[in-house]
Design an enzyme around this catalytic site. Structure first.
Site, PDB file in Angstrom:
ATOM      1  CG  ASP A   1      -2.130   0.883   1.051  1.00 53.44           C
ATOM      2  OD1 ASP A   1      -3.252   0.346   0.987  1.00 53.44           O
ATOM      3  OD2 ASP A   1      -1.957   2.120   0.929  1.00 53.44           O
TER       4      ASP A   1
ATOM      5  CG  LEU B   1     -14.757 -10.497   0.228  1.00 59.16           C
ATOM      6  CD1 LEU B   1     -13.491  -9.830   0.744  1.00 59.16           C
ATOM      7  CD2 LEU B   1     -14.833 -11.931   0.669  1.00 59.16           C
TER       8      LEU B   1
ATOM      9  CG  LEU C   1     -37.474 -10.746  -0.104  1.00 50.69           C
ATOM     10  CD1 LEU C   1     -37.102 -10.075  -1.434  1.00 50.69           C
ATOM     11  CD2 LEU C   1     -38.022 -12.139  -0.377  1.00 50.69           C
TER      12      LEU C   1
ATOM     13  CB  ALA D   1     -38.920  -4.158   4.146  1.00 43.43           C
ATOM     14  N   GLY D   2     -36.565  -2.182   4.836  1.00 40.70           N
ATOM     15  CA  GLY D   2     -35.965  -1.253   5.801  1.00 40.70           C
ATOM     16  C   GLY D   2     -35.910   0.141   5.205  1.00 40.70           C
TER      17      GLY D   2
ATOM     18  CB  CYS E   1     -20.528  -2.474  -2.913  1.00 37.57           C
ATOM     19  SG  CYS E   1     -18.811  -2.752  -2.496  1.00 37.57           S
TER      20      CYS E   1
ATOM     21  CE  LYS F   1     -23.026  -5.599   6.470  1.00 37.94           C
ATOM     22  NZ  LYS F   1     -22.508  -6.506   5.442  1.00 37.94           N
TER      23      LYS F   1
HETATM   24  C1  UDX Z   1     -22.430  -5.923  -0.791  1.00 37.02           C
HETATM   25  C2  UDX Z   1     -22.643  -7.284  -1.426  1.00 37.02           C
HETATM   26  O1  UDX Z   1     -23.498  -8.069  -0.588  1.00 37.02           O
HETATM   27  C3  UDX Z   1     -21.306  -8.007  -1.592  1.00 37.02           C
HETATM   28  O2  UDX Z   1     -21.501  -9.236  -2.270  1.00 37.02           O
HETATM   29  C4  UDX Z   1     -20.375  -7.108  -2.416  1.00 37.02           C
HETATM   30  O3  UDX Z   1     -19.106  -7.732  -2.557  1.00 37.02           O
HETATM   31  C5  UDX Z   1     -20.207  -5.765  -1.736  1.00 37.02           C
HETATM   32  O4  UDX Z   1     -21.498  -5.137  -1.558  1.00 37.02           O
HETATM   33  P1  UDX Z   1     -21.994  -4.922   1.602  1.00 37.02           P
HETATM   34  O5  UDX Z   1     -22.338  -3.642   0.915  1.00 37.02           O
HETATM   35  O6  UDX Z   1     -20.759  -5.017   2.409  1.00 37.02           O
HETATM   36  O7  UDX Z   1     -21.921  -6.130   0.491  1.00 37.02           O
HETATM   37  O8  UDX Z   1     -23.203  -5.283   2.609  1.00 37.02           O
HETATM   38  P2  UDX Z   1     -24.594  -6.020   2.442  1.00 37.02           P
HETATM   39  O9  UDX Z   1     -24.698  -6.965   3.565  1.00 37.02           O
HETATM   40  O10 UDX Z   1     -24.784  -6.516   1.083  1.00 37.02           O
HETATM   41  O11 UDX Z   1     -25.663  -4.815   2.714  1.00 37.02           O
HETATM   42  C6  UDX Z   1     -25.710  -3.754   1.816  1.00 37.02           C
HETATM   43  C7  UDX Z   1     -26.828  -2.812   2.261  1.00 37.02           C
HETATM   44  O12 UDX Z   1     -28.102  -3.418   1.994  1.00 37.02           O
HETATM   45  C8  UDX Z   1     -26.816  -2.471   3.754  1.00 37.02           C
HETATM   46  O13 UDX Z   1     -27.109  -1.094   3.919  1.00 37.02           O
HETATM   47  C9  UDX Z   1     -27.951  -3.313   4.326  1.00 37.02           C
HETATM   48  O14 UDX Z   1     -28.556  -2.685   5.445  1.00 37.02           O
HETATM   49  C10 UDX Z   1     -28.923  -3.361   3.154  1.00 37.02           C
HETATM   50  N1  UDX Z   1     -29.779  -4.545   3.154  1.00 37.02           N
HETATM   51  C11 UDX Z   1     -29.215  -5.771   3.020  1.00 37.02           C
HETATM   52  C12 UDX Z   1     -31.161  -4.377   3.239  1.00 37.02           C
HETATM   53  O15 UDX Z   1     -31.661  -3.258   3.370  1.00 37.02           O
HETATM   54  N2  UDX Z   1     -31.959  -5.477   3.199  1.00 37.02           N
HETATM   55  C13 UDX Z   1     -31.436  -6.741   3.063  1.00 37.02           C
HETATM   56  O16 UDX Z   1     -32.216  -7.689   3.056  1.00 37.02           O
HETATM   57  C14 UDX Z   1     -30.024  -6.889   2.980  1.00 37.02           C
END
Ligand code: UDX
Length: 439
Positions: free
Chosen positions: A30, A151, A248, A250-251, A258, A318
């Site tokens: 890095d 990930l 699936l 809701a929120g 990402c 999250k």
């Molecule tokens: C995501 C993808 O899941 C992962 O495969 C990719 O490599 C990177 O982006 P990440 O963003 O770290 O991972 O978290 P993730 O657990 O996917 O949650 C993403 C967002 O979606 C969070 O804000 C979470 O609160 C929200 N979420 C997730 C929902 O609102 N409802 C769900 O059912 C799942």
């Protein structure tokens, strides 16, 4: 195998540590000397449960090292992973500046034919471009493999060893076989394909998961008017193996580094080939609206938010992360402050990051009791266990008005009603406000 990984962010660090864990000799490089110095002492620059133990274990085993000097470490390796950021530009397209800088570093450092493995999320066609970009700067034969990561933050250590598939994209059979051998130690199914397909699998997978989330949020909003509990709807839908229960829930929408970036980038990729990807635009728009849903409901029950004390329960995008990038909390705080409200936040690990954004405009509470004290409303923004475990009596004993707006479906509306709390949650059907509060 001697492997170099360029970039020690969420992707690069977890990838490097995991490759060392399955037996490879890995050096993570890095440009940030402070980061590297901390990593050499097994101190992780990212909050990721379990990562520091793995770093320490593999440093001690002599399989993992960290450096700022790519030239000195790349001489022993014929495989270099590119895991630097591709942040979004103003127009939504992916910023490839860091990738190009790292690619030039590779070209100027290698002393043998080299396989470049692109972990970073890059627009379709970038791998082909990078191969040419590096090749024209070096006499050594460059092969390129697209190896997108899947990930999730907060569970990355779990995911890297328990993924559903490893995607390897290349137009060079020898390079593919080399990467197949490198990844054998994960014992995860390997899907081999072409470069563009591998790049698209990454964007399409993230965009599809984001679509699932926006879809269930829209259904939740309809349930609030038609009746029906979104928790039950989601459960009943998810039992269909063609739908699946994951993503699936809701929120108040998705955040993170990402989904917001990748949905915008995919939309931009489509626009670049004159394709109107209306579906993904609606996913993006639905998510923007959902992130402000709680503020909209709050405004419908307080005639004026000016001077109101509002508590945010959670600010990370999250649970199990300190990351607040594109989190709903940030747009919620901005809007509350714009309306003249006083904002206090509680989060087990992400408060300092949010304080760095808003400074003295917000108050950071050290405990849940403190954030609830004299509050006129509490917004559940992140479903941390500490928040799930709040004793309902705290809402009525601590708050000025026991009004709770639940953005992550953490509490039970009947229990809240019995506890004397005016309660609303996304998708529960009618609003559960015991008595309208007009100030
Ligand atoms: C995501 C993808 O899941 C992962 O495969 C990719 O490599 C990177 O982006 P990440 O963003 O770290 O991972 O978290 P993730 O657990 O996917 O949650 C993403 C967002 O979606 C969070 O804000 C979470 O609160 C929200 N979420 C997730 C929902 O609102 N409802 C769900 O059912 C799942």
């Amino acid at each position: 195998m001697n492997i170099v990984v360029i970039g020690t962010g969420y992707v690069g660090l977890v990838t490097g540590v995991a490759l060392a864990e399955i037996g490879h000799d890995v050096c993570c490089v890095d440009i940030d000397a402070n980061k590297v110095a901390k990593l050499q002492k097994a101190i992780s620059p990212i909050y990721e449960p379990g990562i520091e133990a793995l770093i320490e274990k593999n440093i001690e085993a002599g399989r993992l090292s960290f450096s700022t000097d790519l030239k000195s470490v790349v001489v022993d390796s014929s495989v270099v992973y590119l895991a630097v950021g591709t942040p979004q530009k103003q127009d939504g397209s992916a910023n490839l500046d860091y990738i190009e800088e790292a690619a030039t570093g590779i070209a100027q450092s290698i002393n043998q034919d080299t396989v470049v493995v692109v972990k970073s999320t890059v627009p379709v066609g970038t791998n082909h471009y990078l191969k040419e970009y590096i090749q024209k700067q070096t006499p050594y034969q460059i092969s390129i493999v697209s190896n997108p990561e899947f990930l999730r933050e907060g569970v990355a250590v779990h995911d890297v060893f328990h993924g559903d598939r490893i995607v390897l994209g290349a137009d060079d059979e020898v390079a593919l076989e080399k990467l197949e051998m490198i990844n054998q130690g994960f014992h995860i199914p390997i899907f081999k394909t072409g470069l563009e397909s591998a790049e698209m699998i990454k964007y399409a997978s993230n965009a599809f998961l984001a679509t699932k989330i926006s879809f269930i949020n829209e259904i939740a909003n309809i349930c609030e008017k038609t009746g029906g509990d979104i928790r039950e709807v989601s459960k009943g839908m998810g039992m269909d193996s063609r739908i699946g229960s994951a993503f699936l829930q809701a929120g108040i929408g998705y955040g993170g580094s990402c989904f917001p970036k990748d949905t915008l980038a995919l939309n931009h990729i489509a626009k670049n080939v004159d394709y109107d990807f209306g579906l993904i635009q609606s996913v993006i728009d639905a998510n923007k609206a959902q992130q402000l849903k709680l503020v909209k409901v709050l405004k419908s029950h307080y005639s004026d938010l000016n001077g109101k004390q509002i508590a945010l329960l959670g600010v990370a995008f999250k649970p199990e992360t300190d990351d607040i990038r594109e989190a709903a909390s940030e747009v919620i705080i901005e809007e509350l402050l714009r309306c003249g409200a006083k904002v206090s936040i509680f989060d087990p690990v992400a408060s300092a990051n949010m304080k760095a954004v808003f400074g003295n405009k917000i108050h950071v509470a050290d405990t849940i009791s403190e954030v609830l004290l004299q509050a006129d409303a509490a917004l559940v923004v992140t479903e941390w266990n500490e928040i799930k475990n709040i004793q309902l009596a705290e809402f009525t004993s601590q708050m000025n008005h026991p009004v709770v707006l639940d953005g992550r479906l953490v509490f039970d509306k009947l229990e809240m009603k019995q506890a004397g709390v005016s309660y609303y949650s996304v998708g529960t059907g009618e609003l559960q406000i015991n008595e309208p509060i007009y100030i």
